[in-house]
Design an enzyme around this catalytic site. Sequence first.
Site, mmCIF file in Angstrom:
data_model
loop_
_atom_site.group_PDB
_atom_site.id
_atom_site.type_symbol
_atom_site.label_atom_id
_atom_site.label_comp_id
_atom_site.label_asym_id
_atom_site.label_seq_id
_atom_site.Cartn_x
_atom_site.Cartn_y
_atom_site.Cartn_z
ATOM 1 N N ILE A 237 40.722 38.958 40.829
ATOM 2 C CA ILE A 237 39.274 38.550 41.406
ATOM 3 C C ILE A 237 38.416 38.778 40.388
ATOM 4 C CG2 ILE A 237 38.075 39.098 43.470
ATOM 5 C CD1 ILE A 237 40.106 40.743 44.649
ATOM 6 N N HIS A 238 37.511 37.952 40.194
ATOM 7 C CA HIS A 238 36.362 38.006 39.122
ATOM 8 C C HIS A 238 35.195 37.294 39.663
ATOM 9 C CE1 HIS A 238 37.782 34.686 37.327
ATOM 10 N NE2 HIS A 238 36.686 34.673 36.286
ATOM 11 N N ARG A 239 35.162 36.311 40.258
ATOM 12 C CA ARG A 239 34.197 35.126 40.514
ATOM 13 C C ARG A 239 32.951 36.102 41.197
ATOM 14 N NH1 ARG A 239 36.589 31.057 38.504
ATOM 15 N NH2 ARG A 239 34.936 31.229 36.899
ATOM 16 N N ARG B 86 34.267 43.386 35.630
ATOM 17 C CA ARG B 86 33.192 43.074 36.598
ATOM 18 C C ARG B 86 33.411 43.626 38.064
ATOM 19 N NH1 ARG B 86 31.923 37.327 37.911
ATOM 20 N NH2 ARG B 86 30.739 37.240 35.709
#
Length: 352
Positions: free
Chosen positions: A201-203, A236
């Site tokens: 998950i990084h968007r 992030r």
Amino acid sequence: MKIITIIGARPQFIKAAALSREIAKHDDIQEIIIHTGQHFDANMSDIFFEQMEIPKPNYNLNINGLSHGAMTGQMLEKIETVLLEEKPDWVLIYGDTNSTIAGALAAKKLHIKVAHVEAGLRSFNMNMPEEVNRILTDRISDILFCPTQTAIDNLKNEGYDNINCKIINSGDIMQDAAMFYSNKEQKPNIDIPEKFILTTIHRAENTDDPKRMESILSALNDIAKETPIILPLHPRTANIIKKSDFKIDNLTIIEPVGYLEMVYLLNRCELVMTDSGGLQKEAFFFEKSCITMRDETEWVELVNNNFNKLVGADKNKIKDTYFNHQFATDFNQNLYGGGTAARSIIEALIAF
Ligand code: UDP
């Protein structure tokens, strides 16, 4: 022929690995690599150069940790300086990051030809920084290498028949990488359960929205009670989680891994759950179903063929899809060109 390749982020390193390997076969092509520095941690940058044997960058601009405007602006200025000195025939850019748009813009203003690899993709969501970068980069590129027929159709729908550029369906360079490295896997330094889900998950659309993050993590945490979830965590997302009290105690969270470790995990996982662009396709290349925690995807052919299901950030939908959805199981379809993108791209640049 002199090519300047501009890369700065993890997915671009993976794509450049495949293309640099092809360029190296041609004595008459010189490749100069600029690393903008967008990703700079050892496990988000160096490891890819080492594992994938990407030539060492000739220039390292070391630009990171800034807002979009500041980052793109600094890249533009520094890339221009290099281009003025090196005077390449082509600037080669990948995908949809700030490094992509900065490279294209710097080159175009100097009348240097621009080649965009992974052109024509659209999510039709202009709130995504990636979408803005893609659209602007495509418009000023001289040659647009599309990974899919969908990408070609997107450009046609935007009137590209009337724009002076060359559009080629090269196939997807990530398939070249997946095929080349598929038998070079490396086991990550953790215990690997017999059955597990591979997740990333990084968007920004997820990480920057606490409601979406909470809902996604809560769904994953519930699913992990049944099936272990291995989650190599992007910095992030790690930063956001650190500052929150999201419930994640059932998840096996690890540092980001190199590509060869990802190949190991992809070869063995039961299924992929992600919001990554690249990982959606890798799931398909490694014959795994994929649940995509986004509202739209650029890789619509995966959804249309039921290899991938879009679930957004809705907790119930995520769980219901994992537990009940029947995915397609025959992966014997050529959706991404079959792993010959690098050769098509270099042949087209030579012939241009
Ligand atoms: N990847 C990796 N290590 C990780 C997580 C992802 O090597 O810990 C790889 C993944 O296999 C894929 C690429 O990074 O090839 C995707 O990058 P990312 O998800 O950062 O970007 P996107 O594809 O969404 O632009």
